[in-house]
Design a protein around this motif. Structure first.
Motif, PDB file in Angstrom:
ATOM      1  N   PRO A  68       0.797  -1.297  -0.034  1.00 23.58           N
ATOM      2  CA  PRO A  68       0.048   0.187  -0.038  1.00 23.58           C
ATOM      3  C   PRO A  68       0.896   1.211   0.022  1.00 23.58           C
ATOM      4  O   PRO A  68       0.465   2.215  -0.682  1.00 23.58           O
ATOM      5  CB  PRO A  68      -0.820  -0.210   1.234  1.00 23.58           C
ATOM      6  N   LEU A  69       2.050   1.399   0.772  1.00 29.03           N
ATOM      7  CA  LEU A  69       2.889   2.495   0.682  1.00 29.03           C
ATOM      8  C   LEU A  69       3.484   2.750  -0.669  1.00 29.03           C
ATOM      9  O   LEU A  69       3.572   3.829  -0.992  1.00 29.03           O
ATOM     10  CB  LEU A  69       3.951   2.293   1.707  1.00 29.03           C
ATOM     11  N   TRP A  70       3.863   1.633  -1.392  1.00 29.40           N
ATOM     12  CA  TRP A  70       4.523   1.837  -2.770  1.00 29.40           C
ATOM     13  C   TRP A  70       3.287   2.405  -3.626  1.00 29.40           C
ATOM     14  O   TRP A  70       3.586   3.195  -4.641  1.00 29.40           O
ATOM     15  CB  TRP A  70       4.984   0.317  -3.341  1.00 29.40           C
ATOM     16  N   LEU A  71       2.080   1.873  -3.632  1.00 27.12           N
ATOM     17  CA  LEU A  71       1.003   2.502  -4.308  1.00 27.12           C
ATOM     18  C   LEU A  71       0.821   3.854  -4.116  1.00 27.12           C
ATOM     19  O   LEU A  71       0.264   4.535  -5.045  1.00 27.12           O
ATOM     20  CB  LEU A  71      -0.179   1.437  -4.218  1.00 27.12           C
ATOM     21  N   LEU A  72       0.889   4.126  -2.835  1.00 25.02           N
ATOM     22  CA  LEU A  72       0.723   5.484  -2.290  1.00 25.02           C
ATOM     23  C   LEU A  72       1.494   6.561  -3.171  1.00 25.02           C
ATOM     24  O   LEU A  72       0.960   7.610  -3.512  1.00 25.02           O
ATOM     25  CB  LEU A  72       0.652   5.509  -0.806  1.00 25.02           C
ATOM     26  N   HIS A  73       2.875   5.979  -2.887  1.00 29.48           N
ATOM     27  CA  HIS A  73       3.856   6.894  -3.702  1.00 29.48           C
ATOM     28  C   HIS A  73       3.400   7.010  -5.125  1.00 29.48           C
ATOM     29  O   HIS A  73       3.533   8.283  -5.785  1.00 29.48           O
ATOM     30  CB  HIS A  73       5.235   6.537  -3.378  1.00 29.48           C
ATOM     31  N   VAL A  74       3.463   5.908  -5.981  1.00 30.55           N
ATOM     32  CA  VAL A  74       3.152   6.027  -7.287  1.00 30.55           C
ATOM     33  C   VAL A  74       2.139   6.775  -7.558  1.00 30.55           C
ATOM     34  O   VAL A  74       2.004   7.528  -8.525  1.00 30.55           O
ATOM     35  CB  VAL A  74       2.963   4.443  -7.748  1.00 30.55           C
ATOM     36  N   LEU A  75       0.640   6.370  -6.973  1.00 29.78           N
ATOM     37  CA  LEU A  75      -0.581   6.828  -7.572  1.00 29.78           C
ATOM     38  C   LEU A  75      -0.869   8.430  -6.857  1.00 29.78           C
ATOM     39  O   LEU A  75      -1.029   9.216  -7.549  1.00 29.78           O
ATOM     40  CB  LEU A  75      -1.861   6.095  -6.877  1.00 29.78           C
ATOM     41  N   VAL A  76      -0.215   8.868  -5.584  1.00 25.76           N
ATOM     42  CA  VAL A  76      -0.432  10.174  -5.065  1.00 25.76           C
ATOM     43  C   VAL A  76       0.510  11.089  -5.566  1.00 25.76           C
ATOM     44  O   VAL A  76       0.299  12.155  -6.237  1.00 25.76           O
ATOM     45  CB  VAL A  76      -0.631  10.272  -3.838  1.00 25.76           C
ATOM     46  N   LEU A  77       1.929  10.878  -5.490  1.00 28.84           N
ATOM     47  CA  LEU A  77       2.911  11.588  -5.851  1.00 28.84           C
ATOM     48  C   LEU A  77       3.263  11.502  -7.085  1.00 28.84           C
ATOM     49  O   LEU A  77       3.435  12.514  -7.718  1.00 28.84           O
ATOM     50  CB  LEU A  77       3.950  11.496  -4.702  1.00 28.84           C
ATOM     51  N   GLY A  78       3.439  10.226  -7.673  1.00 27.73           N
ATOM     52  CA  GLY A  78       3.712  10.187  -9.236  1.00 27.73           C
ATOM     53  C   GLY A  78       2.660  10.467 -10.088  1.00 27.73           C
ATOM     54  O   GLY A  78       2.785  11.608 -10.874  1.00 27.73           O
ATOM     55  N   VAL A  79       1.552   9.709  -9.994  1.00 28.90           N
ATOM     56  CA  VAL A  79       0.513  10.099 -10.943  1.00 28.90           C
ATOM     57  C   VAL A  79      -0.368  11.614 -10.485  1.00 28.90           C
ATOM     58  O   VAL A  79      -0.245  12.300 -11.436  1.00 28.90           O
ATOM     59  CB  VAL A  79      -0.456   9.012 -10.939  1.00 28.90           C
ATOM     60  N   GLY A  80      -0.745  11.459  -9.370  1.00 29.33           N
ATOM     61  CA  GLY A  80      -1.512  12.551  -8.992  1.00 29.33           C
ATOM     62  C   GLY A  80      -0.779  13.897  -9.070  1.00 29.33           C
ATOM     63  O   GLY A  80      -1.138  14.922  -9.628  1.00 29.33           O
ATOM     64  N   GLY A  81       0.321  13.891  -8.234  1.00 26.14           N
ATOM     65  CA  GLY A  81       1.575  15.224  -8.198  1.00 26.14           C
ATOM     66  C   GLY A  81       1.762  15.619  -9.510  1.00 26.14           C
ATOM     67  O   GLY A  81       1.951  16.720  -9.855  1.00 26.14           O
ATOM     68  N   GLY A  82       2.169  14.481 -10.470  1.00 23.69           N
ATOM     69  CA  GLY A  82       2.702  15.249 -11.876  1.00 23.69           C
ATOM     70  C   GLY A  82       1.542  15.540 -12.780  1.00 23.69           C
ATOM     71  O   GLY A  82       1.685  16.617 -13.292  1.00 23.69           O
ATOM     72  N   LEU A  83       0.355  14.945 -12.669  1.00 23.27           N
ATOM     73  CA  LEU A  83      -0.658  15.415 -13.191  1.00 23.27           C
ATOM     74  C   LEU A  83      -0.991  16.976 -12.829  1.00 23.27           C
ATOM     75  O   LEU A  83      -1.445  17.786 -13.554  1.00 23.27           O
ATOM     76  CB  LEU A  83      -2.061  14.770 -13.135  1.00 23.27           C
ATOM     77  N   VAL A  84      -1.072  17.024 -11.419  1.00 22.53           N
ATOM     78  CA  VAL A  84      -1.445  18.395 -10.859  1.00 22.53           C
ATOM     79  C   VAL A  84      -0.456  19.409 -11.283  1.00 22.53           C
ATOM     80  O   VAL A  84      -0.790  20.589 -11.798  1.00 22.53           O
ATOM     81  CB  VAL A  84      -1.464  18.246  -9.470  1.00 22.53           C
ATOM     82  N   LEU A  85       0.959  19.054 -11.443  1.00 20.40           N
ATOM     83  CA  LEU A  85       2.002  20.100 -11.772  1.00 20.40           C
ATOM     84  C   LEU A  85       1.798  20.424 -13.321  1.00 20.40           C
ATOM     85  O   LEU A  85       1.759  21.746 -13.715  1.00 20.40           O
ATOM     86  CB  LEU A  85       3.308  19.234 -11.504  1.00 20.40           C
ATOM     87  N   ALA A  86       1.565  19.577 -14.207  1.00 18.75           N
ATOM     88  CA  ALA A  86       1.388  19.738 -15.467  1.00 18.75           C
ATOM     89  C   ALA A  86       0.210  20.750 -15.817  1.00 18.75           C
ATOM     90  O   ALA A  86       0.187  21.496 -16.546  1.00 18.75           O
ATOM     91  CB  ALA A  86       1.090  18.487 -16.286  1.00 18.75           C
ATOM     92  N   LEU A  87      -0.986  20.245 -15.039  1.00 20.09           N
ATOM     93  CA  LEU A  87      -2.287  21.247 -15.231  1.00 20.09           C
ATOM     94  C   LEU A  87      -2.106  22.661 -14.683  1.00 20.09           C
ATOM     95  O   LEU A  87      -2.398  23.554 -15.376  1.00 20.09           O
ATOM     96  CB  LEU A  87      -3.305  20.474 -14.617  1.00 20.09           C
ATOM     97  N   LEU A  88      -1.302  22.790 -13.650  1.00 25.35           N
ATOM     98  CA  LEU A  88      -0.890  24.040 -13.219  1.00 25.35           C
ATOM     99  C   LEU A  88      -0.202  24.826 -14.076  1.00 25.35           C
ATOM    100  O   LEU A  88      -0.471  26.013 -14.229  1.00 25.35           O
ATOM    101  CB  LEU A  88      -0.393  23.895 -11.652  1.00 25.35           C
ATOM    102  N   GLY A  89       0.734  24.250 -14.540  1.00 27.27           N
ATOM    103  CA  GLY A  89       1.609  25.077 -15.588  1.00 27.27           C
ATOM    104  C   GLY A  89       0.981  25.453 -16.938  1.00 27.27           C
ATOM    105  O   GLY A  89       1.037  26.520 -17.032  1.00 27.27           O
ATOM    106  N   ALA A  90       0.061  24.440 -17.191  1.00 26.86           N
ATOM    107  CA  ALA A  90      -0.813  24.710 -18.559  1.00 26.86           C
ATOM    108  C   ALA A  90      -1.734  26.017 -18.065  1.00 26.86           C
ATOM    109  O   ALA A  90      -2.016  26.792 -18.899  1.00 26.86           O
ATOM    110  CB  ALA A  90      -1.365  23.239 -18.980  1.00 26.86           C
ATOM    111  N   SER A  91      -2.504  25.685 -17.099  1.00 33.37           N
ATOM    112  CA  SER A  91      -3.264  26.882 -16.684  1.00 33.37           C
ATOM    113  C   SER A  91      -2.677  28.017 -16.651  1.00 33.37           C
ATOM    114  O   SER A  91      -3.401  29.097 -17.186  1.00 33.37           O
ATOM    115  CB  SER A  91      -4.008  26.567 -15.283  1.00 33.37           C
ATOM    116  N   LEU A  92      -1.753  28.312 -16.181  1.00 38.42           N
ATOM    117  CA  LEU A  92      -0.974  29.763 -15.955  1.00 38.42           C
ATOM    118  C   LEU A  92      -0.619  30.108 -17.278  1.00 38.42           C
ATOM    119  O   LEU A  92      -0.585  31.352 -17.719  1.00 38.42           O
ATOM    120  CB  LEU A  92       0.096  29.666 -15.046  1.00 38.42           C
TER     121      LEU A  92
END
Length: 585
Positions: A263-287
């Motif tokens: 579960p900790l491995w998946l938390l890292h990949v899903l939340v920080l990797g997938v979620g964090g990466g997507l949020v960073l991309a969307l934030l940069g694109a929005s600005l």
């Protein structure tokens, strides 16, 4: 004389630490003799002391090494900074930290090593795991930032950063020691947090370094000579990127990526990797999109395009970095070696859908804010009405495609297999979280709206300005209502779909043992279908195979309270066994 006075506090610390150590040993002996368990208290003080003393000794030793390498901040003579500390006092502090800290670290480390040799349970204690993990991560972060400073100094104006060199050598040695210690002495269940947290540190550092490196490089290309100190910024970005890359490769690529999917491995990949990466991309694109819209159809605050788009390089770098992080971790999830639809895939789809939904809801609320601002009197502070409306358009343009892409894919999968999708835990948690977050946001917004209204009611000044003061609260209320209303219809549709009929209680086995080849998610699938406690005993070699549908069908016909199932090339063989001595609930 100042050096002697600097040593006095260290001598007091030595005396206090010695008293604590003696007290801990006596408590250990007394507790053992009285039949108590003093180990948690003793371990807490033991590893707390070791952690604190390591930090003290590392600070003192790294500062002394910095002096040896020619540090200007701690050179003898007057302080290089106006009003700075006396270099003699700094030398006294560094000597005290080293002279006192190093022997005490050696003493407690030897005590710890002997206790681990006497009692193997010491290596399996949670306190030891926390100490080893925390010490390794602190040393990792300090040495990585020191490496950044070293690379930056060497790349910008080739010279040795003496202070960074001292920190890198000392803290790097501590990290190497604790890396080896964690790999060799911690059990597998306790190694996971160290590896995953180290991977998180590496991912954050390398991503930030990448954004700074790409953004600064683009500034040098499109705005040569306009950014003050851009050479130093580029060197610092290069150092951060290299330090983060080394950490990420060592922790993730060569270690954590090969670990089981906990579960900790998946938390890292899903939340920080997938979620964090997507949020960073969307934030940069929005600005980036908002800056473009404001320049062409809005109210730009700058008179020249160069000044207005000064942040565009960093925004583009954020889009690129976020997309790469998202793509890589999405690929890591896809290479799990499993067939069929899993809960991990559902979590990924619902997580990305929620991120897109959040941007869309924010856009809907911002539209209302802009409309209220356009029809009510007031002074625009910070952003004009037109720019506010453009920010809403930006959020909708970025959020709607992401949400619709993943939500429509989810809807298609629900239509293809309604019972399994509707009954999935991920979907239920997703809907519950949406309703909960929307309810909390609506409640807070309603209170803010009520406060703004009552303030003007009390002083009899209700007007268009009152509506304007409540615009943000009303925007949140509308967005929360839209989210709740739509997903309320989804929830009602789910209730109309009949779930998979469970095995009758009087005929269902309550304990099932599966014997055959390893099969990811098989235990969970059988538990969901039967409601029984299921164990999987893997056999050596590929003996037989598992057919989930045939397995569930065979168990549905079994009437005993427990069953042993053997994998075969054909239908599985179900044997009625006695589980005497083992609880069935």
């Amino acid at each position: 004389m100042s050096i002697l006075f600097g040593l006095l506090p260290a001598l007091v610390v030595v005396a206090l630490l010695a008293l604590v150590i003696v007290w801990a040993n006596r408590r250990h002996a007394a507790g053992a003799g009285a039949g108590g368990d003093p180990h948690p208290i003793r371990r807490f003080f033991q590893y707390l002391l070791l952690f604190g003393l390591l930090v003290v000794a590392a600070i003192g030793t790294s500062n002394l090494l910095a002096r040896l390498f020619g540090s200007t901040t701690r050179a003898p003579g007057p302080s290089p900074y106006p009003g700075g500390p006396d270099p003699a006092l700094l030398l006294a502090q560094d000597l005290a930290f080293s002279i006192v800290g190093i022997p005490l670290v050696a003493l407690i480390a030897a005590w710890t090593w002997r206790s681990h040799r006497r009692d193997p349970e010491e290596s399996r204690s949670g306190v030891y795991a926390v100490h080893a993990t925390l010490m390794a991560l602190v040393a990792l972060l300090v040495s990585a930032l020191a490496l950044q400073a070293l690379v930056g100094a060497a790349a910008y104006r080739p010279h040795l950063d003496a202070d960074a060199a001292g920190r890198f050598i000392v803290w790097g040695a501590i990290w190497v020691a604790y890396w080896l210690l964690a790999r060799r002495s911690l059990p597998a269940v306790h190694r996971g947090p160290h590896l995953v947290l180290g991977s998180m540190v590496g991912l954050v550092l390398v991503t930030l370094g990448f954004v700074r490196l790409v953004g600064t490089s683009l500034d040098m290309l499109v705005r040569p000579g306009e950014v003050i100190g851009i050479g130093g910024q580029l060197a610092g970005a290069l150092g951060l990127f290299l330090a983060g890359a080394l950490v990420w490769v060592r922790y993730w690529v060569t270690a954590t990526a090969r670990e089981p999917r906990t579960p900790l491995w998946l938390l890292h990949v899903l939340v920080l990797g997938v979620g964090g990466g997507l949020v960073l991309a969307l934030l940069g694109a929005s600005l980036l999109l908002w800056d473009t819209l404001v320049w062409f159809v809005g109210d730009p605050g700058q008179t020249t395009a160069r000044l207005h788009f000064a942040g565009a390089t960093s925004q583009f770098a954020a889009v690129l970095a976020g997309a790469l992080v998202w793509w890589y971790h999405r690929s890591a999830l896809a290479h799990g070696g499993t067939t069929g639809r899993t809960e991990v895939q559902r979590v990924y789809e619902y997580l990305v859908s929620a991120i897109g939904l959040g941007a869309t809801a924010a856009g809907v609320g911002t539209v209302l804010v802009a409309l209220i601002e356009s029809v009510t009197p007031g002074v625009d502070v910070g952003m004009s009405v037109r720019n506010t409306l453009l920010s809403a358009v930006t959020l909708l343009v970025v959020g709607i495609p992401v949400w619709l892409t993943f939500w429509l894919a989810i809807r298609r999968k629900v239509a293809a297999d309604p019972p399994a999708e509707v009954a999935s835990r991920t979907r239920r948690i997703y809907l519950a979280l949406l309703f909960g977050l929307a309810g909390v946001a609506a409640a807070i917004a309603l209170i803010i709206v009520a406060i703004g209204l009552m303030q003007d009611v009390v002083v009899s000044q209700v007007s268009g300005a009152t509506l304007r003061s409540m615009r943000y609260g009303l925007g949140v209320l509308v967005a929360a209502a839209a989210v709740s209303t739509y997903h309320g219809t989804v929830w009602r549709e789910d209730r109309t779909i009949a779930p998979v009929p469970p095995v009758p209680a009087e005929a269902a086995p309550r304990w099932i043992i599966l014997v055959g080849p390893a099969a990811p998610d098989l235990v969970r699938d059988v538990e969901q279908a039967t409601g029984a406690h299921v164990e999987l005993w893997s056999t050596a070699g590929e003996v037989g195979h598992w057919d989930r549908e045939a397995l569930v069908a065979a168990l549905a016909e079994h009437t005993g309270p427990s069953a042993l199932v053997l994998a075969q090339d054909g239908p599985p063989q179900v044997l009625d066994v006695s589980m005497a001595g083992r609880p069935l609930d």
